[in-house]
Design a protein around this motif. Sequence first.
Motif, PDB file in Angstrom:
ATOM      1  N   VAL A   1      86.199  17.454 114.687  1.00 40.59           N
ATOM      2  CA  VAL A   1      86.162  16.690 113.436  1.00 40.59           C
ATOM      3  C   VAL A   1      85.306  15.428 113.603  1.00 40.59           C
ATOM      4  N   ALA A   2      85.356  14.802 114.785  1.00 46.47           N
ATOM      5  CA  ALA A   2      84.556  13.592 115.019  1.00 46.47           C
ATOM      6  C   ALA A   2      83.061  13.900 114.888  1.00 46.47           C
ATOM      7  N   ALA A   3      82.641  15.028 115.428  1.00 46.17           N
ATOM      8  CA  ALA A   3      81.221  15.395 115.350  1.00 46.17           C
ATOM      9  C   ALA A   3      80.816  15.651 113.898  1.00 46.17           C
ATOM     10  N   LEU A   4      81.666  16.341 113.174  1.00 41.60           N
ATOM     11  CA  LEU A   4      81.388  16.598 111.755  1.00 41.60           C
ATOM     12  C   LEU A   4      81.305  15.293 110.976  1.00 41.60           C
ATOM     13  N   PHE A   5      82.232  14.395 111.268  1.00 39.68           N
ATOM     14  CA  PHE A   5      82.304  13.106 110.574  1.00 39.68           C
ATOM     15  C   PHE A   5      81.019  12.292 110.778  1.00 39.68           C
ATOM     16  N   VAL A   6      80.577  12.190 112.016  1.00 38.77           N
ATOM     17  CA  VAL A   6      79.368  11.410 112.309  1.00 38.77           C
ATOM     18  C   VAL A   6      78.159  12.042 111.609  1.00 38.77           C
ATOM     19  N   ASP A   7      78.065  13.347 111.636  1.00 45.09           N
ATOM     20  CA  ASP A   7      76.966  14.016 110.930  1.00 45.09           C
ATOM     21  C   ASP A   7      76.988  13.692 109.437  1.00 45.09           C
ATOM     22  N   GLU A   8      78.177  13.697 108.875  1.00 47.70           N
ATOM     23  CA  GLU A   8      78.300  13.425 107.436  1.00 47.70           C
ATOM     24  C   GLU A   8      77.929  11.976 107.107  1.00 47.70           C
ATOM     25  N   LEU A   9      78.330  11.052 107.980  1.00 46.84           N
ATOM     26  CA  LEU A   9      77.938   9.654 107.742  1.00 46.84           C
ATOM     27  C   LEU A   9      76.418   9.549 107.704  1.00 46.84           C
ATOM     28  N   LEU A  10      75.773  10.123 108.692  1.00 41.13           N
ATOM     29  CA  LEU A  10      74.311   9.999 108.780  1.00 41.13           C
ATOM     30  C   LEU A  10      73.636  10.679 107.594  1.00 41.13           C
ATOM     31  N   LYS A  11      74.166  11.800 107.194  1.00 44.24           N
ATOM     32  CA  LYS A  11      73.615  12.500 106.032  1.00 44.24           C
ATOM     33  C   LYS A  11      73.684  11.628 104.778  1.00 44.24           C
ATOM     34  N   ASN A  12      74.690  10.767 104.733  1.00 49.02           N
ATOM     35  CA  ASN A  12      74.882   9.877 103.577  1.00 49.02           C
ATOM     36  C   ASN A  12      74.200   8.524 103.741  1.00 49.02           C
ATOM     37  N   GLY A  13      73.472   8.333 104.832  1.00 51.36           N
ATOM     38  CA  GLY A  13      72.755   7.071 105.012  1.00 51.36           C
ATOM     39  C   GLY A  13      73.585   5.969 105.644  1.00 51.36           C
ATOM     40  N   THR A  14      74.762   6.308 106.153  1.00 52.44           N
ATOM     41  CA  THR A  14      75.609   5.310 106.802  1.00 52.44           C
ATOM     42  C   THR A  14      75.240   5.238 108.280  1.00 52.44           C
TER      43      THR A  14
ATOM     44  N   PHE B   1      67.833   2.203 109.163  1.00 50.39           N
ATOM     45  CA  PHE B   1      67.525   2.200 107.735  1.00 50.39           C
ATOM     46  C   PHE B   1      67.637   3.577 107.105  1.00 50.39           C
ATOM     47  N   VAL B   2      67.630   3.562 105.785  1.00 52.16           N
ATOM     48  CA  VAL B   2      67.774   4.771 104.987  1.00 52.16           C
ATOM     49  C   VAL B   2      66.552   4.909 104.104  1.00 52.16           C
ATOM     50  N   VAL B   3      66.061   6.110 103.985  1.00 51.11           N
ATOM     51  CA  VAL B   3      64.974   6.386 103.052  1.00 51.11           C
ATOM     52  C   VAL B   3      65.582   7.098 101.848  1.00 51.11           C
ATOM     53  N   LEU B   4      65.608   6.383 100.731  1.00 51.76           N
ATOM     54  CA  LEU B   4      66.204   6.946  99.515  1.00 51.76           C
ATOM     55  C   LEU B   4      65.124   7.632  98.690  1.00 51.76           C
TER      56      LEU B   4
ATOM     57  N   LEU C   1      73.640   7.411  90.056  1.00 53.93           N
ATOM     58  CA  LEU C   1      73.428   8.864  90.075  1.00 53.93           C
ATOM     59  C   LEU C   1      73.369   9.457  91.483  1.00 53.93           C
ATOM     60  N   GLY C   2      73.199   8.602  92.493  1.00 57.31           N
ATOM     61  CA  GLY C   2      72.808   9.103  93.808  1.00 57.31           C
ATOM     62  C   GLY C   2      73.941   9.674  94.646  1.00 57.31           C
ATOM     63  N   ASP C   3      73.564  10.508  95.578  1.00 58.88           N
ATOM     64  CA  ASP C   3      74.484  11.006  96.608  1.00 58.88           C
ATOM     65  C   ASP C   3      73.639  11.418  97.814  1.00 58.88           C
ATOM     66  N   ASP C   4      74.199  12.232  98.692  1.00 58.98           N
ATOM     67  CA  ASP C   4      73.459  12.565  99.917  1.00 58.98           C
ATOM     68  C   ASP C   4      72.140  13.298  99.634  1.00 58.98           C
ATOM     69  N   ARG C   5      72.015  13.893  98.472  1.00 61.14           N
ATOM     70  CA  ARG C   5      70.740  14.554  98.145  1.00 61.14           C
ATOM     71  C   ARG C   5      69.623  13.542  97.928  1.00 61.14           C
ATOM     72  N   ASN C   6      70.000  12.298  97.684  1.00 61.81           N
ATOM     73  CA  ASN C   6      68.993  11.239  97.531  1.00 61.81           C
ATOM     74  C   ASN C   6      68.705  10.501  98.832  1.00 61.81           C
ATOM     75  N   VAL C   7      69.330  10.949  99.899  1.00 61.96           N
ATOM     76  CA  VAL C   7      69.041  10.364 101.224  1.00 61.96           C
ATOM     77  C   VAL C   7      68.043  11.290 101.916  1.00 61.96           C
ATOM     78  N   ALA C   8      66.778  10.862 101.900  1.00 64.42           N
ATOM     79  CA  ALA C   8      65.737  11.721 102.476  1.00 64.42           C
ATOM     80  C   ALA C   8      65.788  11.679 103.998  1.00 64.42           C
ATOM     81  N   ALA C   9      66.125  10.528 104.555  1.00 66.17           N
ATOM     82  CA  ALA C   9      66.183  10.402 106.012  1.00 66.17           C
ATOM     83  C   ALA C   9      67.004   9.184 106.379  1.00 66.17           C
ATOM     84  N   THR C  10      67.633   9.248 107.542  1.00 64.42           N
ATOM     85  CA  THR C  10      68.384   8.111 108.087  1.00 64.42           C
ATOM     86  C   THR C  10      67.812   7.812 109.465  1.00 64.42           C
TER      87      THR C  10
END
Length: 428
Positions: free
Chosen positions: A115-128, A381-384, A412-421
């Motif tokens: 779960v920790a690995a999944l969690f970290v991946d999800e944070l990064l996908k969201n720009g965190t 940084f995050v590329v939106l 309107l944004g979500d992880d689909r608007n995070v092009a890169a972290t």
Amino acid sequence: MRTAFRGSVFHCIADPGEQDSEDAFVYFDDGLLIVEDGLVVELGKADELTESLSADTRIEDFSGKLIVPGFIDCHVHYPQLDVIASYGEELLDWLHRYAFPREMRFADEAYAHKVAALFVDELLKNGTTTALVFGTVHPHSADAIFEAAAAKNMRLIAGKVLMDANCPEALRDSAETGYEQSRQLIERWHGKGRLGYAITPRFALTSSEAQLEAAGRLAAEYPDVWVHTHLAENHAEVEQISRLFPWSSNYLDVYDRFGLVRERSVFAHCLHLQDAECRLLAGSGAAAAHCPTSNMFLGSGLFDLRRLRELQIRVGLGTDVGGGTSLSLLKTMREAYKVLHLQQQPLPPGRALYLATLGAAQALYLDDRIGNFEPGKEADFVVLDPAGTSISAHRSALAESISELLFALIVLGDDRNVAATYLQGRRA
Ligand code: GUN
Ligand code: ZN
């Protein structure tokens, strides 16, 4: 090796306030963010800086996209990925019905790592790029999240939960074991790379006075570790605190009595506070984590940002998954906007971004390292991508200012608007 990132660039250099003061942020429509060895070297206009770039500088072109500092989540529970979207209760029932039973599964070390690995991946996908994270009572739950973050070079603060009262037997430590396990985890992880430790009493309802005393002793022995807990989230909770700790003058007084209110203390929620508690938060240098998706989902109440910021209390945003409903700080910003709107308080887009970046870094006492693009800071940084969804593409194409564009991304944004972290200048 230098890399120059080209695109629109926006960051805050102070709290823009309720009117989004332009003095508090910096924006380049066509900007260049220059990074070397993981740190920001310079930020400026692309046409002015491009000429002076050395021949070996690599350019990554994000024209048409918006580069902002990495998002910082000031309060989240990684084991509660298992609890998110559980129907229909207020805090105390929700804890006993959903959170505690699911947290028992983390007795299984392999499961915690998964779960920790999944969690970290999800944070990064969201720009965190930075988060302050609850584990479970199991010490290996902290090892699991630290290892997952270290594998990605992510800046992350976490701790094993302390709880020895009013919870299932299987989730109990004791004043002594909780102290000793936390001490060992501090020695193992705090200050290692980009990791930090937070002493994490769940909340005063689930700790004996002996355990709170032990936590306070640890906080005094390790002044540069964080303290992370919950405060005044729910009316029934506040009422039980006054019954369990009859000597206390208010909820925060319980933590204060045991030395847990200080710089680097972060209190999630802070909804139902007395004036004396606000004054103590301000005077101690402690911070509040505003968790709007959780507060709405659990029906907990409305965070009064104006009241806290007038006293200059440090405030960052938290997702509070699984009471919260999303790991996305874009979604969290828009719910904060709505929570404040219900109280006739504006939350303009620059200030919303501030709460998720520089303001959060100040809340965590990390603003010397992260939070914006001042030279010398770590290049997280995050590329939106305004065109991440068809609706955000349509709406943002009509935006006539950076404020309008940023607000559209927030609403309107979500992880689909995070092009890169990016973490320290490297794509995650
Ligand atoms: N208070 C004590 N524990 C919790 C928790 O897990 N979630 C939330 N939202 N509040 C809490
Ligand atoms: Zn929480």
